[in-house]
Motif scaffolding. Sequence first.
Motif, PDB file in Angstrom:
ATOM      1  N   GLY A 112       1.061  -1.004  -0.190  1.00 49.06           N
ATOM      2  CA  GLY A 112      -0.004   0.207   0.019  1.00 49.06           C
ATOM      3  C   GLY A 112       1.101   1.081   0.027  1.00 49.06           C
ATOM      4  O   GLY A 112       0.594   2.134  -0.670  1.00 49.06           O
ATOM      5  N   ASP A 120      -6.574   7.084  -0.109  1.00 51.14           N
ATOM      6  CA  ASP A 120      -5.861   5.786   0.401  1.00 51.14           C
ATOM      7  C   ASP A 120      -6.998   5.012   0.475  1.00 51.14           C
ATOM      8  O   ASP A 120      -8.013   5.036   1.042  1.00 51.14           O
ATOM      9  CB  ASP A 120      -5.250   6.356   1.607  1.00 51.14           C
ATOM     10  CG  ASP A 120      -4.803   5.094   2.429  1.00 51.14           C
ATOM     11  OD1 ASP A 120      -5.176   3.965   2.195  1.00 51.14           O
ATOM     12  OD2 ASP A 120      -3.886   5.191   3.272  1.00 51.14           O
ATOM     13  N   THR A 141      -9.570   6.294   8.799  1.00 50.58           N
ATOM     14  CA  THR A 141      -9.099   5.591   9.780  1.00 50.58           C
ATOM     15  C   THR A 141      -9.762   5.856  11.292  1.00 50.58           C
ATOM     16  O   THR A 141      -9.366   4.855  11.952  1.00 50.58           O
ATOM     17  CB  THR A 141      -7.522   5.898   9.732  1.00 50.58           C
ATOM     18  OG1 THR A 141      -7.044   6.073   8.766  1.00 50.58           O
ATOM     19  CG2 THR A 141      -6.697   4.877  10.648  1.00 50.58           C
ATOM     20  N   THR A 155       1.852   5.895   6.806  1.00 47.51           N
ATOM     21  CA  THR A 155       2.451   5.932   5.825  1.00 47.51           C
ATOM     22  C   THR A 155       1.929   6.876   4.862  1.00 47.51           C
ATOM     23  O   THR A 155       2.994   7.323   3.805  1.00 47.51           O
ATOM     24  CB  THR A 155       1.840   4.563   4.802  1.00 47.51           C
ATOM     25  OG1 THR A 155       0.482   4.655   4.944  1.00 47.51           O
ATOM     26  CG2 THR A 155       2.443   3.289   5.567  1.00 47.51           C
ATOM     27  N   HIS A 168      -3.165   7.458   8.060  1.00 47.73           N
ATOM     28  CA  HIS A 168      -2.134   6.434   8.308  1.00 47.73           C
ATOM     29  C   HIS A 168      -1.065   6.959   8.247  1.00 47.73           C
ATOM     30  O   HIS A 168      -0.836   7.770   7.412  1.00 47.73           O
ATOM     31  CB  HIS A 168      -2.437   5.151   7.529  1.00 47.73           C
ATOM     32  CG  HIS A 168      -1.761   3.908   7.716  1.00 47.73           C
ATOM     33  ND1 HIS A 168      -0.379   3.535   7.266  1.00 47.73           N
ATOM     34  CD2 HIS A 168      -2.258   2.697   8.548  1.00 47.73           C
ATOM     35  CE1 HIS A 168      -0.119   2.494   7.616  1.00 47.73           C
ATOM     36  NE2 HIS A 168      -1.096   1.924   8.246  1.00 47.73           N
ATOM     37  N   HIS A 206      -3.906  -7.180  -0.471  1.00 47.88           N
ATOM     38  CA  HIS A 206      -3.740  -8.049   0.757  1.00 47.88           C
ATOM     39  C   HIS A 206      -4.560  -7.591   1.916  1.00 47.88           C
ATOM     40  O   HIS A 206      -4.428  -8.253   2.850  1.00 47.88           O
ATOM     41  CB  HIS A 206      -2.200  -7.774   0.964  1.00 47.88           C
ATOM     42  CG  HIS A 206      -1.585  -6.441   0.997  1.00 47.88           C
ATOM     43  ND1 HIS A 206      -1.369  -5.788   0.026  1.00 47.88           N
ATOM     44  CD2 HIS A 206      -1.035  -5.792   1.985  1.00 47.88           C
ATOM     45  CE1 HIS A 206      -0.790  -4.548   0.174  1.00 47.88           C
ATOM     46  NE2 HIS A 206      -0.736  -4.700   1.657  1.00 47.88           N
ATOM     47  N   LYS A 207      -5.358  -6.597   1.421  1.00 55.42           N
ATOM     48  CA  LYS A 207      -6.568  -6.180   2.767  1.00 55.42           C
ATOM     49  C   LYS A 207      -7.665  -6.861   2.213  1.00 55.42           C
ATOM     50  O   LYS A 207      -8.414  -7.653   2.562  1.00 55.42           O
ATOM     51  CB  LYS A 207      -6.267  -5.050   3.244  1.00 55.42           C
ATOM     52  CG  LYS A 207      -5.042  -4.436   4.072  1.00 55.42           C
ATOM     53  CD  LYS A 207      -4.994  -3.253   4.367  1.00 55.42           C
ATOM     54  CE  LYS A 207      -3.836  -2.902   5.183  1.00 55.42           C
ATOM     55  NZ  LYS A 207      -3.610  -1.501   5.359  1.00 55.42           N
ATOM     56  N   GLU A 243       0.915   4.298  -2.693  1.00 57.08           N
ATOM     57  CA  GLU A 243       0.959   5.918  -2.285  1.00 57.08           C
ATOM     58  C   GLU A 243       1.970   6.599  -2.870  1.00 57.08           C
ATOM     59  O   GLU A 243       1.796   7.793  -3.630  1.00 57.08           O
ATOM     60  CB  GLU A 243       0.970   6.027  -0.859  1.00 57.08           C
ATOM     61  CG  GLU A 243      -0.163   5.464  -0.091  1.00 57.08           C
ATOM     62  CD  GLU A 243       0.161   5.357   1.440  1.00 57.08           C
ATOM     63  OE1 GLU A 243       1.123   6.260   1.917  1.00 57.08           O
ATOM     64  OE2 GLU A 243      -0.335   4.725   2.418  1.00 57.08           O
TER      65      GLU A 243
HETATM   66  C1  LIG Z   1      -2.388  -0.684   5.842  1.00 57.26           C
HETATM   67  C2  LIG Z   1      -2.683   0.812   5.374  1.00 57.26           C
HETATM   68  C3  LIG Z   1      -1.699   1.434   4.663  1.00 57.26           C
HETATM   69  C4  LIG Z   1      -0.417   0.665   4.195  1.00 57.26           C
HETATM   70  O1  LIG Z   1      -0.714  -0.324   3.260  1.00 57.26           O
HETATM   71  P1  LIG Z   1       0.748  -1.393   3.352  1.00 57.26           P
HETATM   72  O2  LIG Z   1       0.321  -2.384   2.517  1.00 57.26           O
HETATM   73  O3  LIG Z   1       0.874  -1.895   4.862  1.00 57.26           O
HETATM   74  O4  LIG Z   1       1.977  -0.655   3.004  1.00 57.26           O
HETATM   75  C5  LIG Z   1      -2.031   2.717   4.157  1.00 57.26           C
HETATM   76  N1  LIG Z   1      -3.087   3.154   4.727  1.00 57.26           N
HETATM   77  C6  LIG Z   1      -3.898   2.719   5.544  1.00 57.26           C
HETATM   78  C7  LIG Z   1      -5.136   3.285   6.147  1.00 57.26           C
HETATM   79  C8  LIG Z   1      -3.666   1.292   5.935  1.00 57.26           C
HETATM   80  O5  LIG Z   1      -4.785   0.655   6.553  1.00 57.26           O
END
Ligand SMILES: *Cc1c(COP(=O)(O)O)cnc(C)c1O
Length: 596
Positions: free
Chosen positions: A212, A321, A296, A247, A245, A347-348, A216
């Motif tokens: 993820g 996101d 979030t 990231t 998040h 993967h989510k 981004e």
């Molecule tokens: C998990 C997540 C990310 C990052 O994704 P990764 O695959 O772990 O790099 C970014 N934003 C949100 C809201 C997330 O839940």
Amino acid sequence: MAIAQQIHQLTGTLAVGLKQLGFKLLHDSHFDTVSFALDASMRDKLLNLSVQKEININFADAYVSISFDETKNESDVKALLSLFSDLIGAKAIMPDLNSKTTIPQQLQRTSDFLTATVFKKYRTEHELMRYIKKLERKDISLTHSMISLGSCTMKLNSATSMFALSWPEFANVHPFVPENQSEGYNKVIAELSEALCKITGFDAISLQPNSGATGEYAGLLTIRAYHKKNNQAQRNIILIPASAHGTNPASAIVAGFETVTISCDATGNINVQDLQEKALQYESVLAGLMVTYPSTHGVFEDDILTVTQTIHNHGGLVYMDGANMNAQVGLTNPVSIGADVCHLNLHKTFGIPHGGGGPGVGPVLAKAFLAEFLPGHPYAANGKKMVVKAIASAPYGNANVLLISHAYIKLLGETGLTKSTQMAILNANYIAKRLKDFYQTLYVGKNGFVAHELILDCREFKKTAEIEVIDIAKRLMDYGFHAPTVSFPVPGTLMIEPTESESVEELDRFIEAMIEIRKEIKEIEDGKADKKINLLKNAPHTQSLLISDSYDYPYSRERAAFPLEWIAENKFWPSVSRINDALGDRNLVCSCNSVF
Ligand SMILES: *Cc1c(COP(=O)(O)O)cnc(C)c1O
């Protein structure tokens, strides 16, 4: 070591043979790769010959490059030398296996490695199997109970959807094979791309990003390239709500932007006034906004259209996101809320397992006017005229696991995908409602509902019973549950995401455990249990602690280990009792034998 030696020996043998045939090697020394110059006039002939002999070789503009791994043997060297002797019309040769190394003395390893006892201890299959099982038994996993980690989406990874991964037809395809040799993959990639575009409302996609966060980063490079093309390279500010998040700001900075934080109001929503002020203040340098929807904080923000419109009015683009896309699929989409580009976490949301950190796929999607700026790849269709260069070494990233998302989408279909979203939202709201007399849900929308996850506020217990959120997380282990997400995105809270995959019976078990823990906290509040020595502070309770002859806690062993009737029937025993988390986080170096 034997594997490395074999690889090196085959490489050396090929090098000797090629030299004998008169090719000029680019390096005097090598480990597993031989590269040599090839006249441009030979390229077409090499291509024809190699296809005819069913050998794929990597050749760039002026040279050929060949690597060996442990699956290759002498007959492969022979086949290669015969190919190259045919190419120049020479007689086939096969030199003796060359065990002389070309690695310079000063680069050769003299130190020992893999010296830890664990690498030497398990020498029979039985022993190794028992060792692995012993480690496995220490883990609480989805094979025991639901993992309610919020913002992580631990949904079912069905065996059917993962089945194709092990088929050699998919597993053994090199990412650089010519497109006409990967028709199966091409079909899966095309169908998946189409489905993801349809689900999100976008026109274009790149499957390159492997997470993820990389998605981004790719999306932000896309935004940057777009502004640059419009002679707006000065646009370098990305607005990010405080609820984002971690990231998001990290990716923005890695992509070369500066970030400005937008505050949230008391109900956890983006403070629209703050957003409007900042968008105006930075108007001439505004690159865009990164926004997570639903947020979030686990709510669908009512003002989302105002938010995205504001950014567009001031010349910025909207990055969504998409990690919470499992609350949107089939019901709404990023384009309809005003996003220009977004990433998904396959993967989510789309069934790829990601416990333990990988492998992930974070495709980036965009509207048509941004398509030309999505990351390219020299070996993909858009390779030659790419504006944003490849961000992964393979043209389609972690292509193998795309099979899972493809199967997930095809098996569920439109109705099933929409139902999954509805169930995910329903399950989160079911937990929120059933726990409402025991815990406060921190943020809800105007209508009193949450999205696909909920945040339980545990900060009050610190005042009433000296209980911290971590004590609840540890106590859940005694009940056989992995803790939800602790203190993210709000310190002192638990974030719970049940997903659509859990049955109501499992949700009820989790809810019962949470209610029982609330009762244990109440006993401390009422002075019936000690503030320091109690069921929560001492959790998790290990077997050795409870069986010990010196056990002297002021509560029964039975209550510590089997607080609810059904727990005894499938008890998970934590293998260590309370550890100092903060100390562990700050001291990353292991005190045990080094593994390397
Ligand atoms: C998990 C997540 C990310 C990052 O994704 P990764 O695959 O772990 O790099 C970014 N934003 C949100 C809201 C997330 O839940």
